[in-house]
Design a protein around this motif. Structure first.
Motif, short mmCIF file in Angstrom:
data_model
loop_
_atom_site.label_atom_id
_atom_site.label_comp_id
_atom_site.label_asym_id
_atom_site.label_seq_id
_atom_site.Cartn_x
_atom_site.Cartn_y
_atom_site.Cartn_z
N THR A 232 -22.04 -84.71 8.85
CA THR A 232 -22.37 -84.70 10.28
C THR A 232 -21.86 -85.95 10.97
OG1 THR A 232 -24.35 -83.39 9.79
CG2 THR A 232 -24.25 -84.51 11.93
N GLU A 281 -20.53 -75.88 16.62
CA GLU A 281 -21.97 -75.75 16.36
C GLU A 281 -22.51 -74.45 16.95
OE1 GLU A 281 -24.03 -79.19 17.64
OE2 GLU A 281 -22.84 -80.59 16.44
N THR A 439 -18.78 -75.33 8.03
CA THR A 439 -19.61 -76.50 7.81
C THR A 439 -20.44 -76.40 6.54
OG1 THR A 439 -21.35 -75.47 9.14
CG2 THR A 439 -19.79 -76.91 10.29
#
Length: 440
Positions: A232, A281, A439
């Protein structure tokens, strides 16, 4: 003023004044014709009153001098020469004075206007026949010279004043136009100064804070032991660095006035879409339909990238958690980009992020400049869709034919890998990139 008094309304112009304003229209053609006809009337009365019956040839010459006044605006010098016989032999003094005024009113040489004044003065002074001049006394001759000078020079001087007034009016109009141009230039100067000020503020405030974010994210990436936190932090650092690069480009554009040629950083293109979707995201899937072997025009690729970027940002702000599909369809004549998200589930509210509500407006303007259209509207099922259509003019290469050579430019960190991913997605026609899998 006392409280009982009622303010009076401004008095309206009277009927006579309004009629005069309506009648006096120098810009109308009928105005000039009417004035010329009305000037013939006193000139003709002058000839009629000075030649009672029986009338001879001198009366006819005087009437001819009055008639030629109808064309005095078009042929001022000719009208003056035709009016002089009626002045010398007859009694066409008013016609000759009008002709002298007309010559002085035009943009002729000064010697012509002086000559017109001298000819009218001589015509009003010399009697006909000339033998009568020797019979007059000195006092009478002196008075005749004074009157002749006044009658000959008066109309010419009045014509010079009228011409001077017209020249001054044209000069005033020119000065007003120059002042308007000066105001426009001043407004542009103020705008350039404001842009420079905005550029300084962006550099001093935004770039400083974005730089701190990048530094803090880099420090967290090095010091933390949690792999998720490390990943992150790396993503945050990359986003901060990309923000600084785009901010630098905007600052250079804002300072472009008077700053000379500047080298801008490479702008994002379609090759950067996989990375954009992966880092958004958002539960997003990228699909590609069509051939991407040929290089599209750079403005088209940049507009498509910005559209996807703005649409994903709006999904993250207004519909967090919604499943989103990014569809890129390339045809020989048209590029279509569709970003559609399902309705948000679970009643989740998006984070309070700043927004100026100008993103879609800017995208529509960008699409219009490229000859395309952009539509953003809600779907019947509660979702939202953004559709961009840009004409290509047959620029993409045929998949079965030769490849277009990609323009020489400095590629981004994932430029080549992104283009490879897009080509693989085009061949497979299946989802290539997902935020969840990228991710994970």
């Amino acid at each position: 003023m006392k409280s009982s008094e009622v303010p009076r309304e401004p008095a309206r112009p009277g009927l006579i004044r309004r009629a005069a304003r309506w009648a006096w229209r120098p810009e109308r053609r009928w105005h000039a014709i009417t004035v010329d006809v009305l000037l013939v009337v006193p000139a003709a009365l002058d000839a009629l009153l000075n030649f009672p019956p029986p009338r001879d040839w001198r009366f006819l010459v005087s009437l001819a001098a009055c008639a030629v006044l109808l064309v005095r605006r078009r042929y001022p010098r000719t009208v003056l020469l035709l009016a002089l016989p009626g002045l010398y032999a007859g009694s066409a003094l008013i016609a000759a004075m009008i002709a002298g005024y007309t010559v002085a009113r035009t943009e002729r040489a000064l010697w012509q206007k002086v000559t017109a004044a001298v000819l009218v003065c001589l015509g009003s002074f010399l009697p006909w026949p000339l033998a009568r001049l020797g019979q007059e006394s000195v006092s009478t001759i002196t008075q005749a010279v004074v009157y002749a000078t006044m009658l000959g020079t008066g109309p010419v001087v009045l014509g010079l004043l009228a011409q001077t007034r017209r020249d001054l009016s044209e000069r005033i109009a020119e000065l007003a136009e120059l002042r308007e141009i000066e105001r426009t230039l001043y407004a542009k100067t103020v705008l350039a100064e404001e842009r420079a000020r905005i550029a300084r503020e962006m550099h001093d405030v935004v770039s400083h804070q974005a730089g701190l974010i990048a530094v803090q994210a880099g420090a967290l990436q090095v010091t933390t032991k949690d792999p998720v936190a490390r990943e992150t932090a790396g993503t945050l650092r990359e986003l901060a660095v990309a923000t600084l690069e785009e901010l630098r480009s905007m600052i250079l554009v804002l300072r472009a006035a008077g700053a000379g040629p500047t080298e801008l950083v490479p702008q994002p293109r379609l090759a950067d879409l996989p990375r954009l979707v992966a880092a958004a995201e958002v539960d997003a899937v990228l699909r590609v339909e069509g051939c991407l072997d040929g290089a599209l025009p750079e403005p088209v690729e940049r507009a498509a990238y910005r559209t996807v970027q703005e649409a994903l940002t709006n999904v993250r702000k207004h519909a967090p958690g919604a499943v989103t599909e990014v569809l890129l369809r390339v045809a020989p004549e048209l590029l279509t980009v569709t970003v559609r998200n399902a309705p948000p589930g679970g009643g989740v509210r998006g984070p309070e992020l700043p927004g100026g509500r100008h993103g879609l407006i800017g995208l529509r303007e960008r699409a219009a400049l490229l000859g395309g259209t952009l539509a953003a509207e809600p779907e019947p099922d509660g979702g939202f869709a953004v559709r961009l259509r840009l004409p290509l003019g047959g620029s993409p290469a045929d998949c079965a034919g030769h490849r277009h050579q990609e323009p020489q430019r400095r590629p981004g960190p994932l430029g080549r890998a992104g283009r490879s991913a897009l080509r693989a997605a085009s061949n497979a026609a299946t989802p290539t990139t997902s935020a969840a899998t990228a991710t994970g």
